[in-house]
Design a protein around this motif. Structure first.
Motif, PDB file in Angstrom:
ATOM      1  N   PRO A 108       0.819  -1.215   0.000  1.00 56.43           N
ATOM      2  CA  PRO A 108       0.000   0.000   0.000  1.00 56.43           C
ATOM      3  C   PRO A 108       0.853   1.265   0.000  1.00 56.43           C
ATOM      4  N   LEU A 109       0.336   2.303  -0.667  1.00 53.28           N
ATOM      5  CA  LEU A 109       0.940   3.628  -0.627  1.00 53.28           C
ATOM      6  C   LEU A 109       0.010   4.547   0.148  1.00 53.28           C
ATOM      7  N   TYR A 110       0.541   5.234   1.141  1.00 51.93           N
ATOM      8  CA  TYR A 110      -0.222   6.210   1.915  1.00 51.93           C
ATOM      9  C   TYR A 110       0.427   7.582   1.754  1.00 51.93           C
ATOM     10  N   ILE A 111      -0.374   8.616   1.960  1.00 51.71           N
ATOM     11  CA  ILE A 111       0.158   9.967   1.877  1.00 51.71           C
ATOM     12  C   ILE A 111      -0.116  10.702   3.184  1.00 51.71           C
ATOM     13  N   CYS A 112       0.700  11.717   3.439  1.00 52.64           N
ATOM     14  CA  CYS A 112       0.500  12.588   4.588  1.00 52.64           C
ATOM     15  C   CYS A 112       0.996  13.967   4.212  1.00 52.64           C
ATOM     16  N   SER A 113       0.779  14.923   5.082  1.00 53.56           N
ATOM     17  CA  SER A 113       1.351  16.249   4.866  1.00 53.56           C
ATOM     18  C   SER A 113       2.697  16.332   5.575  1.00 53.56           C
ATOM     19  N   HIS A 114       3.498  17.274   5.151  1.00 52.72           N
ATOM     20  CA  HIS A 114       4.792  17.512   5.799  1.00 52.72           C
ATOM     21  C   HIS A 114       4.580  17.864   7.271  1.00 52.72           C
ATOM     22  N   GLN A 115       3.563  18.646   7.555  1.00 48.76           N
ATOM     23  CA  GLN A 115       3.280  19.044   8.934  1.00 48.76           C
ATOM     24  C   GLN A 115       2.882  17.858   9.798  1.00 48.76           C
ATOM     25  N   GLN A 116       2.059  16.977   9.264  1.00 47.34           N
ATOM     26  CA  GLN A 116       1.683  15.779  10.017  1.00 47.34           C
ATOM     27  C   GLN A 116       2.906  14.927  10.339  1.00 47.34           C
ATOM     28  N   GLY A 117       3.828  14.838   9.393  1.00 44.21           N
ATOM     29  CA  GLY A 117       5.061  14.106   9.645  1.00 44.21           C
ATOM     30  C   GLY A 117       5.866  14.719  10.775  1.00 44.21           C
ATOM     31  N   HIS A 118       5.942  16.052  10.801  1.00 37.94           N
ATOM     32  CA  HIS A 118       6.660  16.743  11.871  1.00 37.94           C
ATOM     33  C   HIS A 118       6.044  16.435  13.235  1.00 37.94           C
ATOM     34  N   ILE A 119       4.725  16.511  13.313  1.00 40.87           N
ATOM     35  CA  ILE A 119       4.030  16.286  14.590  1.00 40.87           C
ATOM     36  C   ILE A 119       4.284  14.871  15.099  1.00 40.87           C
ATOM     37  N   VAL A 120       4.152  13.903  14.217  1.00 37.46           N
ATOM     38  CA  VAL A 120       4.332  12.504  14.611  1.00 37.46           C
ATOM     39  C   VAL A 120       5.788  12.223  14.989  1.00 37.46           C
ATOM     40  N   ALA A 121       6.735  12.765  14.216  1.00 31.86           N
ATOM     41  CA  ALA A 121       8.147  12.552  14.531  1.00 31.86           C
ATOM     42  C   ALA A 121       8.494  13.141  15.896  1.00 31.86           C
ATOM     43  N   ALA A 122       7.910  14.299  16.225  1.00 37.23           N
ATOM     44  CA  ALA A 122       8.179  14.917  17.525  1.00 37.23           C
ATOM     45  C   ALA A 122       7.626  14.068  18.662  1.00 37.23           C
ATOM     46  N   ALA A 123       6.403  13.584  18.510  1.00 40.46           N
ATOM     47  CA  ALA A 123       5.800  12.749  19.561  1.00 40.46           C
ATOM     48  C   ALA A 123       6.584  11.453  19.745  1.00 40.46           C
ATOM     49  N   TYR A 124       6.971  10.834  18.664  1.00 33.12           N
ATOM     50  CA  TYR A 124       7.768   9.604  18.717  1.00 33.12           C
ATOM     51  C   TYR A 124       9.123   9.851  19.362  1.00 33.12           C
ATOM     52  N   SER A 125       9.774  10.929  18.930  1.00 31.71           N
ATOM     53  CA  SER A 125      11.093  11.258  19.451  1.00 31.71           C
ATOM     54  C   SER A 125      11.067  11.535  20.947  1.00 31.71           C
TER      55      SER A 125
END
Length: 324
Positions: A108-125
């Motif tokens: 599967p291919l999924y898409i997201c926004s750059h901002q959503q990626g930032h938010i998730v990376a921060a929470a994970y980090s």
């Protein structure tokens, strides 16, 4: 058995590719800044798109060899924000490669926004992925964005971000980069400006007017330029710039916290500033990304590939060992 997911992000500042293992909650991340000529304040979109096209294969080539057979899904950032009309050509480079990889692998291919990626990376980090299972205030402070967001869980597994504050004109990153380039620093100027500010005595910030949680920073650029013309020490100009950004961010956050008594998450390259982090943590118990995941990266996209593929990551605690 490892459950690997691929993420790709081609922003206006960095080319990056990442892997996320949902079984062991670890990642592998490879990225490089775009090349900006000395004295320039960024790149035209055509230049950014060209550099991504040239360099993306090199970042993917650094990922673990032979991992493709274990990848379960791919996610790529395709636009700055998840709203109607949000578009930048530089994201096409990543999207085209991601679509090709997903097709060849039959995943599967999924898409997201750059901002959503930032938010998730921060929470994970910050080892706080569970924050994304409930409302949270999130700052996205980067080279092109200064937004205070009310983030809530989306039915599609993606964080839903509503702007409730931030800059009404230039971003904090733009102010910092313009001040830095004015002082002869390389772009992006954040780390160098922070180091320069350490040589300054106490310089008070400008008391930026904050209405609700919104503020303007364009006037601060004029003040920085005036200080430069008046030959103030470079270290004082650097400290004034950073302290003014901190003043506005803290006041906007305090106003928002009166309306939304929820945790505060900080994302974006500007939020890697140690002074800002210390003050936000002491005042609001805010959560932050590590330096590696503060700036633009593909790790958030890789995690969102897993989440959209049914991993339900928001409901489990996460550590962040890197396989780099």
């Amino acid at each position: 058995m490892s459950r690997w997911y691929l993420g790709i992000d081609t922003s206006n500042y960095r080319t990056s590719a990442a892997l996320f293992d949902a079984e062991h909650c670890c990642h592998e991340n490879h990225g490089r800044l775009l090349d900006v000529p000395q004295g320039k304040l960024g790149l035209r979109q055509s230049e950014a798109l060209f550099q991504h096209t040239i360099h993306l294969h090199g970042q993917i080539a650094q990922l673990t060899e032979g991992i493709g057979t274990q990848i379960r899904a791919v996610c790529v950032s395709t636009r700055p924000r998840a709203v109607e009309g949000s578009y930048m050509p530089c994201f096409l480079a990543g999207e085209n490669v991601a679509r090709s990889i997903a097709h060849i692998l039959g995943v599967p291919l999924y898409i997201c926004s750059h901002q959503q990626g930032h938010i998730v990376a921060a929470a994970y980090s910050a080892k706080q992925l569970s924050l994304l299972d409930k409302p949270v205030l999130a700052w996205h402070l980067s080279g092109g964005t200064t937004e205070l967001l009310l983030v809530t869980p989306g039915a599609d597994g993606l964080p839903c971000a509503q702007i409730i504050g931030g800059s009404t004109d230039i971003s904090a990153g733009q102010l910092i980069d313009r001040a830095g380039v004015l002082l002869g620093l390389e772009f992006p100027a954040g780390p160098a400006l922070e180091k320069l500010a350490q040589d300054s005595d106490s310089v008070k910030p400008f008391p930026v007017k904050v209405s609700d949680s919104y503020f303007s920073l364009s006037g601060m650029q004029n003040k920085v330029e005036q200080m430069f013309e008046e030959q103030h020490p470079a270290s004082d100009i650097a400290q004034f710039t950073l302290e003014t950004v901190l003043y506005a961010v803290k006041k906007a956050t305090a106003n928002a916290k009166r309306l939304y008594d929820v945790p505060v998450l900080c994302a974006g390259g500007v939020m890697s500033n140690r002074r800002i982090q210390t003050q936000m943590q002491q005042t609001f118990s805010a959560f932050f990304a590590t330096p590696e995941l503060s700036g633009d990266n593909a790790v958030g996209a890789a995690i969102l590939a897993a989440q959209q593929n049914g991993e339900c990551l928001w409901r489990v605690p996460a550590s962040i060992p890197s396989v780099n």
